[in-house]
Write a protein that holds these residues in place. Sequence first.
Motif, PDB file in Angstrom:
ATOM      1  N   LYS A   1      -8.624 -10.928 -10.149  1.00  0.00           N
ATOM      2  CA  LYS A   1      -9.387 -10.086 -11.076  1.00  0.00           C
ATOM      3  C   LYS A   1      -9.310  -8.623 -10.664  1.00  0.00           C
ATOM      4  CE  LYS A   1     -12.683 -13.556 -12.691  1.00  0.00           C
ATOM      5  NZ  LYS A   1     -14.107 -13.957 -12.772  1.00  0.00           N
ATOM      6  N   ALA A   2      -9.317  -8.381  -9.367  1.00  0.00           N
ATOM      7  CA  ALA A   2      -9.215  -6.993  -8.890  1.00  0.00           C
ATOM      8  C   ALA A   2      -7.917  -6.381  -9.383  1.00  0.00           C
ATOM      9  CB  ALA A   2      -9.280  -6.967  -7.367  1.00  0.00           C
ATOM     10  N   LEU A   3      -6.806  -7.121  -9.210  1.00  0.00           N
ATOM     11  CA  LEU A   3      -5.507  -6.592  -9.645  1.00  0.00           C
ATOM     12  C   LEU A   3      -5.455  -6.402 -11.152  1.00  0.00           C
ATOM     13  CD1 LEU A   3      -3.042  -8.595  -7.354  1.00  0.00           C
ATOM     14  CD2 LEU A   3      -3.475  -6.133  -7.307  1.00  0.00           C
TER      15      LEU A   3
ATOM     16  N   TYR B   1      -7.763   3.539  -4.667  1.00  0.00           N
ATOM     17  CA  TYR B   1      -7.039   2.711  -5.626  1.00  0.00           C
ATOM     18  C   TYR B   1      -5.758   2.165  -4.997  1.00  0.00           C
ATOM     19  CZ  TYR B   1      -4.288   1.443  -9.763  1.00  0.00           C
ATOM     20  OH  TYR B   1      -3.521   0.776 -10.672  1.00  0.00           O
ATOM     21  N   ALA B   2      -4.952   3.039  -4.388  1.00  0.00           N
ATOM     22  CA  ALA B   2      -3.669   2.624  -3.810  1.00  0.00           C
ATOM     23  C   ALA B   2      -3.872   1.604  -2.690  1.00  0.00           C
ATOM     24  CB  ALA B   2      -2.913   3.845  -3.284  1.00  0.00           C
ATOM     25  N   TYR B   3      -4.849   1.836  -1.835  1.00  0.00           N
ATOM     26  CA  TYR B   3      -5.067   0.925  -0.705  1.00  0.00           C
ATOM     27  C   TYR B   3      -5.557  -0.444  -1.186  1.00  0.00           C
ATOM     28  CZ  TYR B   3      -6.819  -1.185   3.520  1.00  0.00           C
ATOM     29  OH  TYR B   3      -7.041  -2.070   4.539  1.00  0.00           O
ATOM     30  N   ARG B   4      -6.531  -0.366  -2.095  1.00  0.00           N
ATOM     31  CA  ARG B   4      -7.088  -1.638  -2.557  1.00  0.00           C
ATOM     32  C   ARG B   4      -6.065  -2.448  -3.369  1.00  0.00           C
ATOM     33  NH1 ARG B   4     -12.859   1.145  -4.263  1.00  0.00           N
ATOM     34  NH2 ARG B   4     -13.386   1.781  -2.132  1.00  0.00           N
ATOM     35  N   THR B   5      -5.281  -1.777  -4.166  1.00  0.00           N
ATOM     36  CA  THR B   5      -4.236  -2.465  -4.925  1.00  0.00           C
ATOM     37  C   THR B   5      -3.196  -3.067  -3.984  1.00  0.00           C
ATOM     38  OG1 THR B   5      -4.544  -0.923  -6.776  1.00  0.00           O
ATOM     39  CG2 THR B   5      -2.507  -2.236  -6.746  1.00  0.00           C
ATOM     40  N   ALA B   6      -2.815  -2.290  -2.969  1.00  0.00           N
ATOM     41  CA  ALA B   6      -1.832  -2.788  -2.003  1.00  0.00           C
ATOM     42  C   ALA B   6      -2.361  -4.016  -1.278  1.00  0.00           C
ATOM     43  CB  ALA B   6      -1.486  -1.691  -1.003  1.00  0.00           C
ATOM     44  N   TYR B   7      -3.615  -3.945  -0.844  1.00  0.00           N
ATOM     45  CA  TYR B   7      -4.180  -5.041  -0.072  1.00  0.00           C
ATOM     46  C   TYR B   7      -4.335  -6.298  -0.935  1.00  0.00           C
ATOM     47  CZ  TYR B   7      -6.987  -7.481   3.362  1.00  0.00           C
ATOM     48  OH  TYR B   7      -7.430  -8.409   4.274  1.00  0.00           O
ATOM     49  N   ALA B   8      -4.775  -6.114  -2.193  1.00  0.00           N
ATOM     50  CA  ALA B   8      -4.925  -7.265  -3.090  1.00  0.00           C
ATOM     51  C   ALA B   8      -3.564  -7.906  -3.381  1.00  0.00           C
ATOM     52  CB  ALA B   8      -5.604  -6.840  -4.386  1.00  0.00           C
ATOM     53  N   ASN B   9      -2.543  -7.082  -3.544  1.00  0.00           N
ATOM     54  CA  ASN B   9      -1.187  -7.619  -3.749  1.00  0.00           C
ATOM     55  C   ASN B   9      -0.711  -8.407  -2.533  1.00  0.00           C
ATOM     56  OD1 ASN B   9       0.111  -7.051  -6.358  1.00  0.00           O
ATOM     57  ND2 ASN B   9      -0.373  -4.901  -5.886  1.00  0.00           N
ATOM     58  N   LEU B  10      -1.035  -7.913  -1.344  1.00  0.00           N
ATOM     59  CA  LEU B  10      -0.655  -8.618  -0.120  1.00  0.00           C
ATOM     60  C   LEU B  10      -1.328  -9.991  -0.076  1.00  0.00           C
ATOM     61  CD1 LEU B  10       0.768  -8.637   2.628  1.00  0.00           C
ATOM     62  CD2 LEU B  10      -1.250  -7.534   3.601  1.00  0.00           C
TER      63      LEU B  10
ATOM     64  N   GLU C   1      -2.260 -11.760  -2.548  1.00  0.00           N
ATOM     65  CA  GLU C   1      -1.707 -12.600  -3.595  1.00  0.00           C
ATOM     66  C   GLU C   1      -0.230 -12.915  -3.379  1.00  0.00           C
ATOM     67  OE1 GLU C   1      -3.134 -14.022  -6.758  1.00  0.00           O
ATOM     68  OE2 GLU C   1      -4.568 -13.951  -5.098  1.00  0.00           O
ATOM     69  N   GLY C   2       0.358 -12.412  -2.271  1.00  0.00           N
ATOM     70  CA  GLY C   2       1.749 -12.712  -1.967  1.00  0.00           C
ATOM     71  C   GLY C   2       2.742 -11.804  -2.649  1.00  0.00           C
ATOM     72  N   ASN C   3       2.250 -10.728  -3.255  1.00  0.00           N
ATOM     73  CA  ASN C   3       3.155  -9.772  -3.914  1.00  0.00           C
ATOM     74  C   ASN C   3       3.593  -8.716  -2.889  1.00  0.00           C
ATOM     75  OD1 ASN C   3       2.548 -11.167  -6.313  1.00  0.00           O
ATOM     76  ND2 ASN C   3       0.760  -9.850  -6.653  1.00  0.00           N
ATOM     77  N   ARG C   4       4.479  -9.135  -1.996  1.00  0.00           N
ATOM     78  CA  ARG C   4       4.814  -8.273  -0.854  1.00  0.00           C
ATOM     79  C   ARG C   4       5.494  -6.981  -1.257  1.00  0.00           C
ATOM     80  NH1 ARG C   4       7.206 -12.187   3.905  1.00  0.00           N
ATOM     81  NH2 ARG C   4       5.253 -13.251   4.448  1.00  0.00           N
TER      82      ARG C   4
ATOM     83  N   ASP D   1       5.207  -5.099  -3.990  1.00  0.00           N
ATOM     84  CA  ASP D   1       4.242  -4.113  -4.496  1.00  0.00           C
ATOM     85  C   ASP D   1       3.357  -3.596  -3.374  1.00  0.00           C
ATOM     86  OD1 ASP D   1       5.225  -4.374  -7.049  1.00  0.00           O
ATOM     87  OD2 ASP D   1       3.783  -5.947  -7.605  1.00  0.00           O
ATOM     88  N   ALA D   2       2.923  -4.518  -2.509  1.00  0.00           N
ATOM     89  CA  ALA D   2       2.072  -4.116  -1.389  1.00  0.00           C
ATOM     90  C   ALA D   2       2.822  -3.181  -0.455  1.00  0.00           C
ATOM     91  CB  ALA D   2       1.596  -5.353  -0.627  1.00  0.00           C
ATOM     92  N   LYS D   3       4.065  -3.550  -0.170  1.00  0.00           N
ATOM     93  CA  LYS D   3       4.865  -2.737   0.766  1.00  0.00           C
ATOM     94  C   LYS D   3       5.084  -1.318   0.233  1.00  0.00           C
ATOM     95  CE  LYS D   3       9.213  -3.056   3.352  1.00  0.00           C
ATOM     96  NZ  LYS D   3      10.446  -3.851   3.535  1.00  0.00           N
ATOM     97  N   ARG D   4       5.334  -1.192  -1.057  1.00  0.00           N
ATOM     98  CA  ARG D   4       5.561   0.143  -1.655  1.00  0.00           C
ATOM     99  C   ARG D   4       4.319   1.015  -1.523  1.00  0.00           C
ATOM    100  NH1 ARG D   4       4.098   1.882  -6.421  1.00  0.00           N
ATOM    101  NH2 ARG D   4       3.635  -0.210  -7.176  1.00  0.00           N
TER     102      ARG D   4
END
Length: 998
Positions: free
Chosen positions: A119-121, A140-149, A151-154, A156-159
């Motif tokens: 839901k966060a993403l 925004y960038a940190y929280r999006t990155a962490y939520a992607n991590l 969820e296994g979206n490496r 997006d998180a890595k970028r």
Amino acid sequence: MKKLLVAVGIILCLPSVHAQKSAYTESPGRLFSQGKEMYLNDNYTGAIHSLEEFKAKSKDSKSIQEADYIILSSMYYIGTPEITNNLKDYLEKYPETYHRNEICFYIGSYHFIEKDWKKALYWFNQSDMDYLSVKEQEDYAYRTAYANLQEGNRNDAKRLFGLLSRNSKKYNEPASYYLAYISFQEGEYSQAIPIFRKLKSKGEYRETASFFLMQSSYLDGDLNGTISEGQDYLSAYPNTKNATEVYRLLGNSYYRLGNTSQAISNYERYLENTETPFRDDMYQLAEAYYRTNAYSKTVNALKYVASTDDLLGQAGYMLLGQSYLKINDRPNAIMAFDAAARSSFDRGISEEALYNYVVLMNSTGVSTFGEAITAAQRFLTEYPDSQYTNNVNEALATTLLSTKNYNTALSAINNIKSPGRQILDAKQVILFQLGVQEYIDGKYDDANRELNAAINVGNYNAAARNEAYLWRGDIAYRKSDYQSALRDFTTYTSQVSPTQENYPLGLYNLAYTNYQLKNYNKALADFKKYVSAEKNRQSQNYPDALNRIGDCYLYERNFAQAESYYSQAINVNPGNADYSEFQKAFVLGLQRNYNGKVSALNAMMVKYPNSQYYDDALYEKSRALVMMDKEQEAIPVLEKLLNDHPKSNLAQKAGVQLGQLYFNTNNPQKSITAYKQVVNNYPNSEEARTAIQSLEGVYKEINDIGSYASYVNSLGKGTILSASRQDSLTYLAAENVYMKGNKAGSKTAFDKYLQTYPAGVFASDAHYYLGSMAYDNKDMSTALTHFKEVINSNNPKYIDNALILASGIEFDNKNYESAYAAYEHLNQIASNSENRNIAQLGMLRCAYLMKQDNKVVTAAGLLLEDTKLTATVANEARFYRGQSLKNLGQSDKAIADLKEVAKNTRTASGAESQYLLADIYLKAKNYDMAEKQVQSFMKEGTPHEYWMARAIVVLSDVYVARGDKFQARQYLESLQANYKGQETDLAEMISSRLAALK
């Protein structure tokens, strides 16, 4: 992985320095400006207060919309819980708001705090980061990155972590850490390691960075570095949650450096803290144990490794087999080598394992489903040039001779193109054993075929060939083909040595065959040869042979010798000699020693009150007393016979004799009553006709011919009185046609007789002959109708046979209730022990099929009271009774019966009893006994493979109950691979259990 969560900051502001004014003096515009100013100065509480006052006084919808946004934004920043729905309501109320990006960001942040990453993403993706403030963009960038991590979206998180690590002061360190973490997971160690080294000096990241650096050393192959860093790490962080993995890496590193003791020590610490160890590490631990001779520990470690799914699993099974051999656990070694051989990942391992499997199967003699034979064939086919080929050939020849899987063995031999003498020798033995097995299973035609084949193979195995004659002769005897039986028994006894185990049995069978052929002189000689040759005087055959010798002398009227041998039979078997004592008394009578006969019969009846010859003894005693002119004493003897044994086949004769004695002792009324009872009870018998004729004399004696005439007339048309006239002549003519072999003509004649005299004197005789002819023509319905007429007439001449045939027809028609009733009737009136046994066995089988357990127990008990019962019938009775006792909850008694039956696993009932015993023990949670039962069964072997398979399923359940899932799975997989049966119930048992175990 260490997860760093950045909480939403809560900014607490000091109270406003402005002097408060009365709410009544504030204008709406002033309140709005004041609230907005407070918001911009981060005074969120004050902003909320002023703007709420504003909304209460203003009607400016545009300003109210802005005020609502500022209030919600303020509430977000001060951390007001559970305002997610308020934020969503705002978007619904003002769908065109230019604050949509901020509102979506706030909603996403709340879900982020709740760790609802999806839901966060979703809400972060509804917001455009470029329209957020700089501060909000970083969050925004940190929280999006962490939520992607999460969820296994490496990617997006890595970028995003990369951007933050380069551009954000606030999130530089956590973003760098997660960036390094992702790089490490993706194998980009050169990018990850420098970051971890840099972060190692930071307190918050020191432990995790040190852990990753140790892993990096291991992955780079720096085993010494791994050990050094790992030991330092454990010293610095003794309670770390990463200890399990550190011990694993240390154990692995020590193993690869050859330090076995340290490898074992660290691997054992690793095992203490995990339930799902890595298979590669467990294989290395197993090898370390094996090097130190800790074979039981090797086995336990390999239970995590061995499988048929990959090369490591195959190697695991190979080492497991070798380890089991070291602790002398051959059954488990066999299963492990079998599994390794079935895997095809490494041909060298497969060959070595298959060879070990063949050798072990040969040495133990345990080949549950003929695996030893098929494995040897497979080896010779797949590895024809192997260094072990000669050894496998020798093992195959030995296995062929010892197996109980005769069809598998015969098929293997038939596939050999040029079998040598050793193989042909084995073939002759196997054909003989296969014939015996078919005989045991009651398939006499198939048995005869295999025994013929064994005899026709030649002279490769003389013992098997000779024994084939013995068994083939027995089949011929069973079919009443006494001439063929005589040839085979003669051949057997003339070719085998008198020291041969079955030589006495051959003589015994030969003697009985001559006895059946009425060659009494030859039978006498053969029975005497048997008595001399038999070493086991406890054998049931021995006293029986003495009795038959006595019978032969009796036929020759050599009474002294007959009496002598009956006496010997009594001395040999004093507890079960009722026949011998009765015959001895009978012979005394033939020698006119009537006093001796009476004394002997009295002693026999006292000693054997339940003897099947008791009624015969009473009858013969009455005859002896008559011969001694003691008619008055004979009368109560006959009365006792009629009262105690009214359904005896001697009852009608006793009735006639009693009538005569009453008449002779001047008691005509009792004489009349006795004769009439014979007529009423046995209207269509010779004795009834005799009674009618005798009644005429009695009535004449008392001068009451009128009563006699009235009585005869009351009997109706076609009564016994007319037997000497047309009725008798018509029947005898029909019977004469039958005796000449003209079945068609006799059938017409008997039908005509019954049409003319439906209640005639010989009606039941005619019905019996018609029923027999219909039976021979397989017209069972007609046969049954006629046999029922015979049974209803109570004609003692044919009632036994009629009941036997009628009950058999009802049984074959699955009318078990009717069949049981007929067998029960036969049990009450049977004229000899053989027919009584037929009745009781029929009652047993019907009760078993009707699932009437109490009746099964009763019928089996009746059968087993006969000490002369054959072993085959006794086992059948115990088998059925054992199951019924089990159903009735009497497990101890059931076990006693089933144990007896289970001794012979060549019979289907014996094999099933082995399974039933194991199942009883399992259900009673007596796991040791259940395991012992199945292991013993497997060692014994059986041709009835289905029950062996069921027993192995029980064994797997035992291991599951003990918590040993590996062992349970091993047995099931071996069973699945080696059992060739197609039963769906068994396949379901195996597959469902394997699915649960996996």
